[in-house]
Structure formats: C-alpha cells, structure tokens
Design an enzyme around this catalytic site. Structure first.
Site, PDB file in Angstrom:
ATOM      1  N   ASN A 136       0.998  -1.208   0.124  1.00 59.56           N
ATOM      2  CA  ASN A 136      -0.024  -0.044   0.060  1.00 59.56           C
ATOM      3  C   ASN A 136       0.892   1.377   0.130  1.00 59.56           C
ATOM      4  O   ASN A 136       0.423   2.342   0.153  1.00 59.56           O
ATOM      5  CB  ASN A 136      -1.035  -0.079   1.411  1.00 59.56           C
ATOM      6  CG  ASN A 136      -0.184  -0.121   2.509  1.00 59.56           C
ATOM      7  OD1 ASN A 136       1.091   0.010   2.520  1.00 59.56           O
ATOM      8  ND2 ASN A 136      -0.815  -0.106   3.733  1.00 59.56           N
ATOM      9  N   HIS A 138       3.494   1.856   2.008  1.00 61.02           N
ATOM     10  CA  HIS A 138       3.891   2.538   3.408  1.00 61.02           C
ATOM     11  C   HIS A 138       5.339   2.245   3.519  1.00 61.02           C
ATOM     12  O   HIS A 138       5.935   1.703   2.807  1.00 61.02           O
ATOM     13  CB  HIS A 138       2.902   1.750   4.565  1.00 61.02           C
ATOM     14  CG  HIS A 138       3.585   0.292   4.850  1.00 61.02           C
ATOM     15  ND1 HIS A 138       2.634  -0.769   5.473  1.00 61.02           N
ATOM     16  CD2 HIS A 138       4.693  -0.216   4.584  1.00 61.02           C
ATOM     17  CE1 HIS A 138       3.350  -1.612   5.459  1.00 61.02           C
ATOM     18  NE2 HIS A 138       4.647  -1.411   5.049  1.00 61.02           N
ATOM     19  N   GLU A 143       1.425   4.257   7.462  1.00 60.68           N
ATOM     20  CA  GLU A 143       0.526   3.840   6.613  1.00 60.68           C
ATOM     21  C   GLU A 143      -0.149   4.839   5.870  1.00 60.68           C
ATOM     22  O   GLU A 143      -0.275   6.019   6.430  1.00 60.68           O
ATOM     23  CB  GLU A 143      -0.548   2.965   7.392  1.00 60.68           C
ATOM     24  CG  GLU A 143       0.117   1.858   8.313  1.00 60.68           C
ATOM     25  CD  GLU A 143       0.168   0.823   7.411  1.00 60.68           C
ATOM     26  OE1 GLU A 143       0.281   0.680   6.281  1.00 60.68           O
ATOM     27  OE2 GLU A 143       0.029  -0.474   7.959  1.00 60.68           O
TER      28      GLU A 143
HETATM   29  C1  F6R Z   1      10.014  -3.278   8.146  1.00 63.32           C
HETATM   30  C2  F6R Z   1       9.154  -2.074   7.543  1.00 63.32           C
HETATM   31  C3  F6R Z   1       8.189  -2.386   6.462  1.00 63.32           C
HETATM   32  C4  F6R Z   1       8.397  -3.163   5.390  1.00 63.32           C
HETATM   33  C5  F6R Z   1       7.458  -3.255   4.328  1.00 63.32           C
HETATM   34  C6  F6R Z   1       7.720  -4.375   3.365  1.00 63.32           C
HETATM   35  O1  F6R Z   1      10.716  -2.821   9.096  1.00 63.32           O
HETATM   36  O2  F6R Z   1       9.504  -1.011   7.780  1.00 63.32           O
HETATM   37  O3  F6R Z   1       7.715  -1.050   5.952  1.00 63.32           O
HETATM   38  O4  F6R Z   1       9.509  -2.853   4.671  1.00 63.32           O
HETATM   39  O5  F6R Z   1       6.403  -3.803   5.047  1.00 63.32           O
HETATM   40  O6  F6R Z   1       7.635  -5.617   3.892  1.00 63.32           O
HETATM   41  P1  F6R Z   1       8.280  -7.128   3.142  1.00 63.32           P
HETATM   42  O7  F6R Z   1       9.913  -6.815   2.987  1.00 63.32           O
HETATM   43  O8  F6R Z   1       8.164  -8.120   4.084  1.00 63.32           O
HETATM   44  O9  F6R Z   1       7.384  -7.253   1.682  1.00 63.32           O
END
Ligand code: F6R
Length: 241
Positions: A136, A138, A143
């Site tokens: 999304n 973030h 968020e």
């Molecule tokens: C984790 C973080 C999150 C992840 C994001 C992607 O420390 O800050 O923003 O980077 O949710 O997560 P993955 O890499 O599991 O797709």
C-alpha cells in the site's frame, strides 16, 4: 531519485549490499538505518558473506531499526528484535550495544518515541537508511492516511498490512495491530536512502512512486520524492508488474 532495475531478487540484494559495503569502507563508524521484513533478507545474507569472506568490518557500525510491534517481547520469534539477531546481527561482528530497535514494550511510549529520535540525532543521524515498501506504499509503518507522523510514533496498522504480516503468525488474532515506527520526518533526516522492492505485489506502489510527479500522504513513500539522495533498487517483477 535514482532507479536501478535488477534482473531478480538476488541481484537486487547484491546491489544493495555492495552500496552498503562501499559506504562502510568510506566511513567505518557509519550509522545505518535498517528494515525488517522479507525484502532485505537477501541483502543481509550478502552482507554476512562479505563479512565472512571479505572481512567487511561492522565493529564500529551503529544501527537503528525502523520499527517494532507494540506489546511483543524482544525474544518473541516474531519480534523485530528477534528477526534482526537471527537474520543479521548474530552473524557479523557488530557490537550489540550499538544496535537500536524501538522497544515495543516501553512503559511510557510517548516519551520513549521522543527519546528514540533524540538518540538518533545524538549518534550523528542516519547516514544510510534502508527501506522496504508496503503493497500500500507504506514506509516503515507509516500507513496511508490523511496525516503522517513526523517523528517516531505509535501507530495503528492497516488491515492490508495486518493481512500481509499474518504470514508469519499462526492466526490473524496473534498479529499485532499497533506498532512503534520511525516517522516520515525521522526517515527523511537520513543523509542517503535506499529503497528496495521485489516481486509483482510491489509493482503498483513502485509505479506510482517512480512516476514521481505527485506527493501524497496516501502513498507515504512518495514523501521520498522530496529527498535529495534516494536510490530505488527493484527487481524486474516489481518494475514491470
Ligand atoms: C519493516 C518495515 C516495513 C516493510 C514493508 C515491506 O521494518 O519497515 O515497511 O519494509 O512492510 O515488507 P516486506 O519486505 O516483508 O514485503
């Protein structure tokens, strides 16, 4: 904003690790901002290899992690504390006293958040910040919303993030619904930012980000368009969809 497209996850990970390697060699007491999640695992693996096989030295490095779930113990297998030790810190020669991860069980969360940002400043600020990106859009756990936090804060996770994170938990009920996260302002203070993304699921957010013509709090990563040193490293799937 510089965009580097790599063939696959392995090449994306190696590219990121090599940039970090060069930065550590330039400044051995560098301050790194680190992320958890699936995306950076390959980069951590390559950094471990560079440490073991090429002597990359982490002894003077300081790290700050972006986020942690609220209410979870540090030794819980799904905590980001556990993740960082398991995936990275236990395999390199970093001084654990120089590693910082937000405390999801802080007694006074509000003042703790302020302390976390203060500590980053006291250590000279983040030199290189590694980021993943949510489906999304973030970054960290900032968020999409009408307003975004500037500093480190306690935040509610969106349903889509809770669902994405549920793959690591036995049931949806166990997935934490709140987190402590560095704010957009904390992230933007980093001198250099590297955002990684792989896989088709990230393509929509990456496409919007790379378009680069609008910033919106509903795509938190778009705030990075205001930063002067951002490199996005993506694999072909995340780039092409
Ligand atoms: C984790 C973080 C999150 C992840 C994001 C992607 O420390 O800050 O923003 O980077 O949710 O997560 P993955 O890499 O599991 O797709």
């Amino acid at each position: 904003m510089k965009v580097i497209v790599k063939k696959d996850y392995e090449n994306m990970s190696k590219e990121a690790a090599n940039i970090i390697k060069k930065e550590i060699e330039k400044k051995p007491d560098i301050v790194l901002g680190l992320a958890t999640g699936s995306t950076p695992i390959g980069m951590y693996e390559e950094l471990i290899r560079l440490h073991k096989e090429e002597g990359l030295d982490f002894s003077k490095v300081t790290t700050f992690n972006l986020d942690e779930y609220v209410g979870i113990d540090k030794d819980h297998p799904n905590s980001y504390h556990y993740f960082m030790k398991d995936v990275f810190f236990d395999h390199i020669n970093i001084d654990m006293d120089n590693t910082f991860i937000p405390d999801g069980k802080a007694e006074d969360p509000e003042s703790y958040c302020k302390e976390y940002d203060k500590l980053i400043d006291e250590k000279g600020g983040v030199d290189v910040q590694i980021l993943g990106i949510g489906e999304n859009g973030h970054i960290a756990f900032n968020e999409p919303a009408e307003k975004l936090n500037v500093g480190t804060s306690i935040v509610k996770l969106t349903q889509s993030t809770i669902e994405a994170n549920s793959r690591f938990f036995d049931s949806m009920d166990e997935v934490p619904k709140t987190a402590i996260t560095m704010g957009i302002g904390s992230i933007m203070k980093a001198k250099k930012i590297i955002l990684l993304a792989n896989g088709k699921k990230k393509a929509k957010a990456i496409k919007e980000l790379i378009k680069g013509d609008k910033i919106t709090t509903y795509l938190p990563a778009s705030m990075l368009l205001l930063h002067s040193d951002v490199t996005i490293i993506v694999d072909e799937e995340a780039y092409n969809g």
